[in-house]
Design an enzyme around this catalytic site. Sequence first.
Site, PDB file in Angstrom:
ATOM      1  N   ILE A  79       3.458  90.579 -55.399  1.00  0.00           N
ATOM      2  CA  ILE A  79       3.575  92.032 -55.255  1.00  0.00           C
ATOM      3  C   ILE A  79       4.087  92.676 -56.543  1.00  0.00           C
ATOM      4  O   ILE A  79       4.726  92.034 -57.368  1.00  0.00           O
ATOM      5  CB  ILE A  79       4.464  92.407 -54.058  1.00  0.00           C
ATOM      6  N   PRO A  80       3.815  93.978 -56.727  1.00  0.00           N
ATOM      7  CA  PRO A  80       4.150  94.661 -57.974  1.00  0.00           C
ATOM      8  C   PRO A  80       5.537  95.294 -57.944  1.00  0.00           C
ATOM      9  O   PRO A  80       6.228  95.288 -56.922  1.00  0.00           O
ATOM     10  CB  PRO A  80       3.072  95.739 -58.050  1.00  0.00           C
ATOM     11  N   TRP A  81       5.891  95.910 -59.082  1.00  0.00           N
ATOM     12  CA  TRP A  81       7.219  96.511 -59.218  1.00  0.00           C
ATOM     13  C   TRP A  81       7.241  98.001 -58.910  1.00  0.00           C
ATOM     14  O   TRP A  81       8.322  98.591 -58.814  1.00  0.00           O
ATOM     15  CB  TRP A  81       7.761  96.290 -60.634  1.00  0.00           C
ATOM     16  N   LYS A 116       5.930  86.176 -53.947  1.00  0.00           N
ATOM     17  CA  LYS A 116       6.631  86.368 -55.213  1.00  0.00           C
ATOM     18  C   LYS A 116       6.774  87.850 -55.500  1.00  0.00           C
ATOM     19  O   LYS A 116       5.794  88.540 -55.775  1.00  0.00           O
ATOM     20  CB  LYS A 116       5.887  85.715 -56.378  1.00  0.00           C
ATOM     21  N   ALA A 143       7.897  91.055 -57.897  1.00  0.00           N
ATOM     22  CA  ALA A 143       7.861  91.257 -59.344  1.00  0.00           C
ATOM     23  C   ALA A 143       9.224  90.933 -59.948  1.00  0.00           C
ATOM     24  O   ALA A 143      10.263  91.213 -59.351  1.00  0.00           O
ATOM     25  CB  ALA A 143       7.488  92.705 -59.660  1.00  0.00           C
ATOM     26  N   SER A 181      -2.249  94.736 -62.062  1.00  0.00           N
ATOM     27  CA  SER A 181      -3.236  95.156 -63.054  1.00  0.00           C
ATOM     28  C   SER A 181      -4.557  94.415 -62.877  1.00  0.00           C
ATOM     29  O   SER A 181      -4.603  93.289 -62.371  1.00  0.00           O
ATOM     30  CB  SER A 181      -2.706  94.908 -64.465  1.00  0.00           C
ATOM     31  N   THR A 182      -5.632  95.048 -63.336  1.00  0.00           N
ATOM     32  CA  THR A 182      -6.950  94.416 -63.308  1.00  0.00           C
ATOM     33  C   THR A 182      -6.963  93.169 -64.192  1.00  0.00           C
ATOM     34  O   THR A 182      -7.575  92.143 -63.837  1.00  0.00           O
ATOM     35  CB  THR A 182      -8.018  95.410 -63.776  1.00  0.00           C
ATOM     36  N   GLU A 183      -6.283  93.229 -65.311  1.00  0.00           N
ATOM     37  CA  GLU A 183      -6.220  92.084 -66.227  1.00  0.00           C
ATOM     38  C   GLU A 183      -5.656  90.851 -65.528  1.00  0.00           C
ATOM     39  O   GLU A 183      -6.231  89.763 -65.597  1.00  0.00           O
ATOM     40  CB  GLU A 183      -5.356  92.443 -67.433  1.00  0.00           C
ATOM     41  N   CYS A 217      -1.005 103.141 -59.017  1.00  0.00           N
ATOM     42  CA  CYS A 217      -2.342 102.679 -59.386  1.00  0.00           C
ATOM     43  C   CYS A 217      -3.406 103.733 -59.097  1.00  0.00           C
ATOM     44  O   CYS A 217      -4.464 103.733 -59.726  1.00  0.00           O
ATOM     45  CB  CYS A 217      -2.666 101.383 -58.659  1.00  0.00           C
ATOM     46  N   LYS A 266       5.088 101.347 -74.107  1.00  0.00           N
ATOM     47  CA  LYS A 266       3.646 101.481 -73.918  1.00  0.00           C
ATOM     48  C   LYS A 266       3.258 102.949 -73.696  1.00  0.00           C
ATOM     49  O   LYS A 266       2.277 103.445 -74.277  1.00  0.00           O
ATOM     50  CB  LYS A 266       3.204 100.627 -72.728  1.00  0.00           C
ATOM     51  N   GLU A 291      -5.581 103.096 -68.255  1.00  0.00           N
ATOM     52  CA  GLU A 291      -4.514 103.314 -67.285  1.00  0.00           C
ATOM     53  C   GLU A 291      -3.170 103.332 -68.007  1.00  0.00           C
ATOM     54  O   GLU A 291      -2.725 102.318 -68.549  1.00  0.00           O
ATOM     55  CB  GLU A 291      -4.523 102.228 -66.214  1.00  0.00           C
TER      56      GLU A 291
END
Length: 483
Positions: free
Chosen positions: A154-156, A180, A182, A234-236, A290, A340, A387
């Site tokens: 999962i994301p932050w 897991k 972030a 992310s897509t990456e 997102c 960034k 993005e």
Amino acid sequence: MAPVIPSRFQTKLLIDGEWVNSVSGKTFPTVNPATGETIIEVQEADKADVDKAVIAARRAFKTWKEVDGATRSRLLNRLADLVHHHREELAVLECLDNGKPFTVALKDDVAGVVNMLRYFAGWADKLEGKQIPYNEGYLCYTRREPIGVCGQIIPWNFPILMLAWKIAPALAAGNTIVLKPAEQTPLSALRIGELIIEAGFPKGVVNILPGYGPTAGAAISNHLDVDKVAFTGSTEVGKIIMEAAAKSNLKRITLELGGKSPLIVCKDADLDEAVELAHSALFYNMAQCCCAGSRLFVEESIYEKFVEKAVQRASKSIVGDPLHEATHHGPQVDQEQFDKILGYIQSGIEEGAQLLCGGRRFGDRGFFIEPTVFSNVADHMKIAREEIFGPVQSIIKFKTIEEVIERGNATPYGLAAGVITKDLSTAIKLSNGLRAGTVWVNCYNVFAPQLPFGGFKQSGIGREMGEYVLSNYTELKTVTIKL
């Protein structure tokens, strides 16, 4: 009354119903983005810990898959009760670890967790197959069975809410979990782990492993005894996980990935309402969404007036301590994101966009960036293509509906889109023409447990939420019996 900071934090790994240190003994810091200071050190999981958790989850699956739906439903509802009871504590953890304003964390994120758990508690005893007519002398039917051990990463940006999006349908369907969180935001997931134990879930059904993507995340994605992996991010990184899933054991996958969502404001829109909606669509959660409406297309005849009002609105946003009730806009999550975003702002200036407000650091500590507005943005500019995941509103001019559909679709992403218009035929034409998994008309960021969410193109595979997500956590079996 000011929110109360917890006096203790859970910092260990949850494996097989027990709180344990990592095998390596390593820890990592979780940082308060409002100050840049370490909150506490958390145990760092890696491959050895993932191996232990997967063994526990596989063992638990043998019995958990046989637990009746009504019992799974009661456990999910009990967890929802506990989350609601501890809602202010959980909102403070989100605020400390992620930087989102406390009021938003409480009213949106934690409340959303409760709703998600209750919704899928309702589905736990309704996962049915079908009897299918065939030739005389045969009984044919289908069964929906749990997939097995599910890895969930999962994301932050919405830590506790994304945890609920993942665990609620998986548990309702009878799966076990190795999750897991972030590395930037582990604290709320670990507190939920304590509530999962208190709710009475059997040992090993949910295992929680804070750690880094290249170690713990990679170990989950490559593990030969993990049956499915679900990832939001992310897509990456999604491409890396998809490759690992394929090369290991052809895991089932669900991916909810990046976006560069168009928000289209037509000339008949109420200008003040459109400005407010566009502001929320981009700056909500410090634009760390997102599906943020980050490509703001405004029809030519109202463009100048819209830009003027958009700048006024962004300038009124209160930036500051996320624990303060008046704060609208907190910090970005960490130094990497902060740097960034400032880099993207500089690229917008260098490529010729007009910076009208913001664009700088706010304050002298933490990772705060002023709400930023650019006009005269062209489609080829980085701020219009990539993005940013930060508070940078790019306002782009368009002339015709046909043109804006083509330009809106000119992206590798397809997560979401928005339309603001009073004309029903225009709304339908745009909604049908835009290649996105969700289209909001005269609203934005409307989420509910019953509404499926996911992307077209490189914005993902599969859907979160709604009845549709249950197909991502079950296998369909056909049984044919000759009578």
